[in-house]
Write an enzyme that holds these catalytic residues in place. Structure first.
Site, PDB file in Angstrom:
ATOM      1  N   HIS A   1      36.373  52.703  11.488  1.00 59.95           N
ATOM      2  CA  HIS A   1      36.190  51.330  11.030  1.00 59.95           C
ATOM      3  C   HIS A   1      36.475  51.234   9.528  1.00 59.95           C
ATOM      4  O   HIS A   1      37.183  50.325   9.077  1.00 59.95           O
ATOM      5  CB  HIS A   1      34.761  50.864  11.321  1.00 59.95           C
ATOM      6  CG  HIS A   1      34.427  49.531  10.719  1.00 59.95           C
ATOM      7  ND1 HIS A   1      34.906  48.347  11.231  1.00 59.95           N
ATOM      8  CD2 HIS A   1      33.657  49.197   9.650  1.00 59.95           C
ATOM      9  CE1 HIS A   1      34.445  47.329  10.514  1.00 59.95           C
ATOM     10  NE2 HIS A   1      33.688  47.820   9.538  1.00 59.95           N
TER      11      HIS A   1
ATOM     12  N   LYS B   1      26.217  38.761   5.020  1.00 61.64           N
ATOM     13  CA  LYS B   1      25.521  39.646   5.953  1.00 61.64           C
ATOM     14  C   LYS B   1      24.053  39.275   6.149  1.00 61.64           C
ATOM     15  O   LYS B   1      23.445  39.689   7.140  1.00 61.64           O
ATOM     16  CB  LYS B   1      25.590  41.092   5.434  1.00 61.64           C
ATOM     17  CG  LYS B   1      26.984  41.653   5.278  1.00 61.64           C
ATOM     18  CD  LYS B   1      27.544  42.132   6.597  1.00 61.64           C
ATOM     19  CE  LYS B   1      28.806  42.943   6.401  1.00 61.64           C
ATOM     20  NZ  LYS B   1      29.291  43.544   7.656  1.00 61.64           N
TER      21      LYS B   1
ATOM     22  N   ASP C   1      25.486  43.683  13.403  1.00 64.47           N
ATOM     23  CA  ASP C   1      25.461  43.203  12.023  1.00 64.47           C
ATOM     24  C   ASP C   1      26.451  42.051  11.899  1.00 64.47           C
ATOM     25  O   ASP C   1      27.608  42.243  11.526  1.00 64.47           O
ATOM     26  CB  ASP C   1      25.825  44.353  11.077  1.00 64.47           C
ATOM     27  CG  ASP C   1      25.797  43.948   9.615  1.00 64.47           C
ATOM     28  OD1 ASP C   1      24.956  43.114   9.256  1.00 64.47           O
ATOM     29  OD2 ASP C   1      26.623  44.469   8.849  1.00 64.47           O
TER      30      ASP C   1
ATOM     31  N   ASP D   1      22.006  49.231   5.690  1.00 66.52           N
ATOM     32  CA  ASP D   1      23.142  49.359   6.590  1.00 66.52           C
ATOM     33  C   ASP D   1      24.155  50.331   6.001  1.00 66.52           C
ATOM     34  O   ASP D   1      24.673  50.112   4.905  1.00 66.52           O
ATOM     35  CB  ASP D   1      23.789  47.989   6.819  1.00 66.52           C
ATOM     36  CG  ASP D   1      24.662  47.972   8.057  1.00 66.52           C
ATOM     37  OD1 ASP D   1      24.447  48.812   8.948  1.00 66.52           O
ATOM     38  OD2 ASP D   1      25.564  47.123   8.140  1.00 66.52           O
TER      39      ASP D   1
ATOM     40  N   THR E   1      20.843  39.687  11.771  1.00 68.03           N
ATOM     41  CA  THR E   1      21.188  40.987  12.335  1.00 68.03           C
ATOM     42  C   THR E   1      20.418  41.122  13.634  1.00 68.03           C
ATOM     43  O   THR E   1      19.177  41.079  13.628  1.00 68.03           O
ATOM     44  CB  THR E   1      20.819  42.143  11.390  1.00 68.03           C
ATOM     45  OG1 THR E   1      21.492  41.965  10.133  1.00 68.03           O
ATOM     46  CG2 THR E   1      21.202  43.482  11.983  1.00 68.03           C
TER      47      THR E   1
ATOM     48  N   GLU F   1      27.057  48.521  16.306  1.00 66.83           N
ATOM     49  CA  GLU F   1      26.360  49.577  15.571  1.00 66.83           C
ATOM     50  C   GLU F   1      25.163  50.118  16.358  1.00 66.83           C
ATOM     51  O   GLU F   1      24.670  49.485  17.293  1.00 66.83           O
ATOM     52  CB  GLU F   1      25.828  49.051  14.228  1.00 66.83           C
ATOM     53  CG  GLU F   1      26.869  48.423  13.325  1.00 66.83           C
ATOM     54  CD  GLU F   1      26.339  48.155  11.925  1.00 66.83           C
ATOM     55  OE1 GLU F   1      25.365  48.845  11.521  1.00 66.83           O
ATOM     56  OE2 GLU F   1      26.878  47.266  11.245  1.00 66.83           O
TER      57      GLU F   1
ATOM     58  N   GLN G   1      32.430  36.921   2.909  1.00 67.31           N
ATOM     59  CA  GLN G   1      32.446  38.300   2.426  1.00 67.31           C
ATOM     60  C   GLN G   1      33.644  38.571   1.523  1.00 67.31           C
ATOM     61  O   GLN G   1      33.522  39.224   0.473  1.00 67.31           O
ATOM     62  CB  GLN G   1      32.460  39.259   3.618  1.00 67.31           C
ATOM     63  CG  GLN G   1      32.382  40.732   3.250  1.00 67.31           C
ATOM     64  CD  GLN G   1      32.348  41.629   4.488  1.00 67.31           C
ATOM     65  OE1 GLN G   1      32.481  41.165   5.613  1.00 67.31           O
ATOM     66  NE2 GLN G   1      32.164  42.917   4.268  1.00 67.31           N
TER      67      GLN G   1
ATOM     68  N   GLU H   1      38.994  44.069  12.933  1.00 64.41           N
ATOM     69  CA  GLU H   1      39.951  45.127  13.228  1.00 64.41           C
ATOM     70  C   GLU H   1      40.897  44.727  14.353  1.00 64.41           C
ATOM     71  O   GLU H   1      42.102  44.976  14.284  1.00 64.41           O
ATOM     72  CB  GLU H   1      39.204  46.397  13.625  1.00 64.41           C
ATOM     73  CG  GLU H   1      38.322  46.971  12.536  1.00 64.41           C
ATOM     74  CD  GLU H   1      37.373  48.023  13.088  1.00 64.41           C
ATOM     75  OE1 GLU H   1      37.789  49.199  13.145  1.00 64.41           O
ATOM     76  OE2 GLU H   1      36.239  47.675  13.472  1.00 64.41           O
TER      77      GLU H   1
ATOM     78  N   GLU I   1      29.573  43.225  14.649  1.00 65.49           N
ATOM     79  CA  GLU I   1      29.806  44.642  14.363  1.00 65.49           C
ATOM     80  C   GLU I   1      28.976  45.480  15.326  1.00 65.49           C
ATOM     81  O   GLU I   1      27.765  45.282  15.461  1.00 65.49           O
ATOM     82  CB  GLU I   1      29.456  44.979  12.908  1.00 65.49           C
ATOM     83  CG  GLU I   1      30.404  44.326  11.908  1.00 65.49           C
ATOM     84  CD  GLU I   1      30.314  44.925  10.518  1.00 65.49           C
ATOM     85  OE1 GLU I   1      29.290  45.557  10.207  1.00 65.49           O
ATOM     86  OE2 GLU I   1      31.271  44.756   9.741  1.00 65.49           O
TER      87      GLU I   1
ATOM     88  N   ARG J   1      33.183  36.817   7.533  1.00 62.26           N
ATOM     89  CA  ARG J   1      34.264  37.529   6.853  1.00 62.26           C
ATOM     90  C   ARG J   1      34.867  36.732   5.703  1.00 62.26           C
ATOM     91  O   ARG J   1      35.290  37.316   4.698  1.00 62.26           O
ATOM     92  CB  ARG J   1      35.354  37.894   7.864  1.00 62.26           C
ATOM     93  CG  ARG J   1      34.902  38.801   8.999  1.00 62.26           C
ATOM     94  CD  ARG J   1      34.361  40.127   8.503  1.00 62.26           C
ATOM     95  NE  ARG J   1      34.122  41.052   9.610  1.00 62.26           N
ATOM     96  CZ  ARG J   1      33.517  42.219   9.494  1.00 62.26           C
ATOM     97  NH1 ARG J   1      33.080  42.613   8.316  1.00 62.26           N
ATOM     98  NH2 ARG J   1      33.330  42.989  10.539  1.00 62.26           N
TER      99      ARG J   1
END
Length: 428
Positions: A137, A256, A236, A130, A260, A204, A243, A377, A202, A240
């Site tokens: 971002h 993560k 993905d 990834d 996915t 992507e 993480q 975000e 996410e 958080r």
């Protein structure tokens, strides 16, 4: 003379289809009425069973070889064939489904309604990497943690990436179990093992690798396009809070690796060719790419103009029968590095890429609030809630929430094509 973009199909549902007109023809793996997985082609609201079409004698030469190999239970061997075979099959399919095809009724016997098909992962990914090429971002996330220095010095020199977990790649529609991990509660100095409380998505693109390279031999950037088998949507999923505790000093791990999600159809580079664009110019003062990452042809046409959308369907919306709400609308032109640069850098140390490997672009957010590709975000790290049209609030995902990714390519004088959907519903 009728151009490719003007061609119509004898299959009525393909003409004007939002995702799968004659100009797209993506491949995928499906099953229908049994557990046998086999290769198919999306056309309108139908799926062409490639194995049935091969047995009926609809292909010749290199197109026959490609169709036969693509009719198996995964597309790995098909990806390894390379562009000449992929293009031969695509040309044959366009002729077979053209409105002037002399045998539409006979070919129709090889079609299966898409609504009756169960989709599977297109290929068995040996490795999944990834990237982090969405600069907006990266800037937004960096600002949350390093307001005075959001982008580290290497970002504009190196296509940043981490190696993900191939075993937990899952096809669209697979339920997403809320992960557990170590979390450091606010104000505490000792972590606890708990269910993720800050689950995120996410937005992507995924890139399927075609023919690989020999270990120890890097892929030159001018040759990188030959190693791209196709594209999909990729979510993905990110824990958080896990993480934030684990990512230093080596980056993501359990935050993560739990899931996915991928859209099931592989959109070819040929289908996307009308939507290639020049790579957006770097801001004044940014360094030029190092020589091994620079190719004039890649800069002139290595970017893709793909509209990327993320929607949310909550449990309340589902019960009330209301449609999902759009959370963000972005574009793949927000990539700071091209796909060719990603592949070239991935192999520059001699790393061996193989057919069926998967690359993620990283979250592709835009500059505006309406273009953000993650809740991290949108909520400034959970500091402010997103208020939905029905009055619900979200800082991060709740059980029952379903995240839906969509993509669309549009262009003046071009037939619009899409990717289908990438869906995942959070379960406790």
């Amino acid at each position: 003379m009728i151009t490719t973009m003007q061609r119509r199909s004898w299959l009525a549902s393909a003409n004007g289809h939002p995702d799968f007109p004659l100009q797209n023809l993506p491949l995928g793996i499906f099953s229908h009425g049994d557990e046998r997985r086999r290769g198919g082609v999306a056309i309108g609201d139908q799926v062409l069973d490639l194995g049935a079409a091969v047995q009926a004698g609809w292909f010749e030469g290199l197109a026959h070889t490609a169709a036969h190999i693509a009719s198996g239970p995964s597309l790995n061997a098909y990806f390894a064939l390379g562009a000449p075979a992929w293009q031969a099959l695509r040309r044959a399919l366009q002729v077979l489904f053209d409105q002037d095809s002399p045998h539409p009724q006979a070919l129709a016997a090889c079609l299966v309604p898409m609504s009756e098909c169960h989709m599977h992962l297109p290929a068995q990914a040996g490795d999944y990497t990834d990237f982090y090429v969405g600069i907006h971002h990266a800037t937004n996330v960096g600002t949350l943690f390093r307001p005075d220095n959001p982008l580290l010095p290497n970002y504009k020199y190196v296509p940043i990436a981490y190696h993900g977990r191939a075993s937990t790649l899952c096809v669209s529609g697979t339920p997403i179990s809320r992960p557990h991990g170590q979390i450091l509660p606010p104000g505490e100095s000792v972590p606890v093992l708990a269910a993720c409380r800050r689950l995120d998505y996410e937005l992507e693109l995924g890139v399927w690798v075609g023919p690989g390279n020999t270990q120890g031999q890097a892929i030159a950037i001018a040759d990188a396009p030959r190693h791209i088998a196709g594209f999909c949507l990729l979510n993905d999923w990110s824990a958080r809070d896990v993480q934030a505790w684990e990512y230093q000093p080596l980056g993501p791990f359990l935050s993560k690796s739990f899931a996915t999600s991928l859209s099931p159809w592989v959109v070819s580079a040929e289908a996307l060719a009308p939507f290639r664009r020049a790579q957006p110019a770097r801001p004044a003062g940014d360094p030029a790419p190092l020589d091994y990452l620079f190719d004039p042809a890649d800069q002139q046409g290595g970017a893709l103009d793909i509209e990327l959308e993320v929607l949310l369907l909550t449990e309340r919306m589902r019960q009330q029968g209301t449609p999902p709400q759009r959370l963000g609308l972005s574009n793949s032109l927000h990539m700071y590095w091209t796909v060719a640069q990603m592949i070239t850098h991935h192999s520059v140390n001699g790393c061996k890429l193989q057919a069926g490997d998967l690359l993620g672009t990283g979250t592709l957010s835009g500059l505006q609030a309406s273009e953000l590709g993650s809740l991290l975000e949108m909520t400034l790290g959970g500091q402010q809630a997103v208020v939905l049209d029905n009055g619900e609030e979200r800082r991060f995902l709740q059980d029952g929430d379903e995240v839906i990714l969509r993509a669309r390519c549009r262009g003046e004088g071009q037939v619009s094509i899409g990717f289908g959907e990438c869906r995942g519903r959070v379960v406790g």
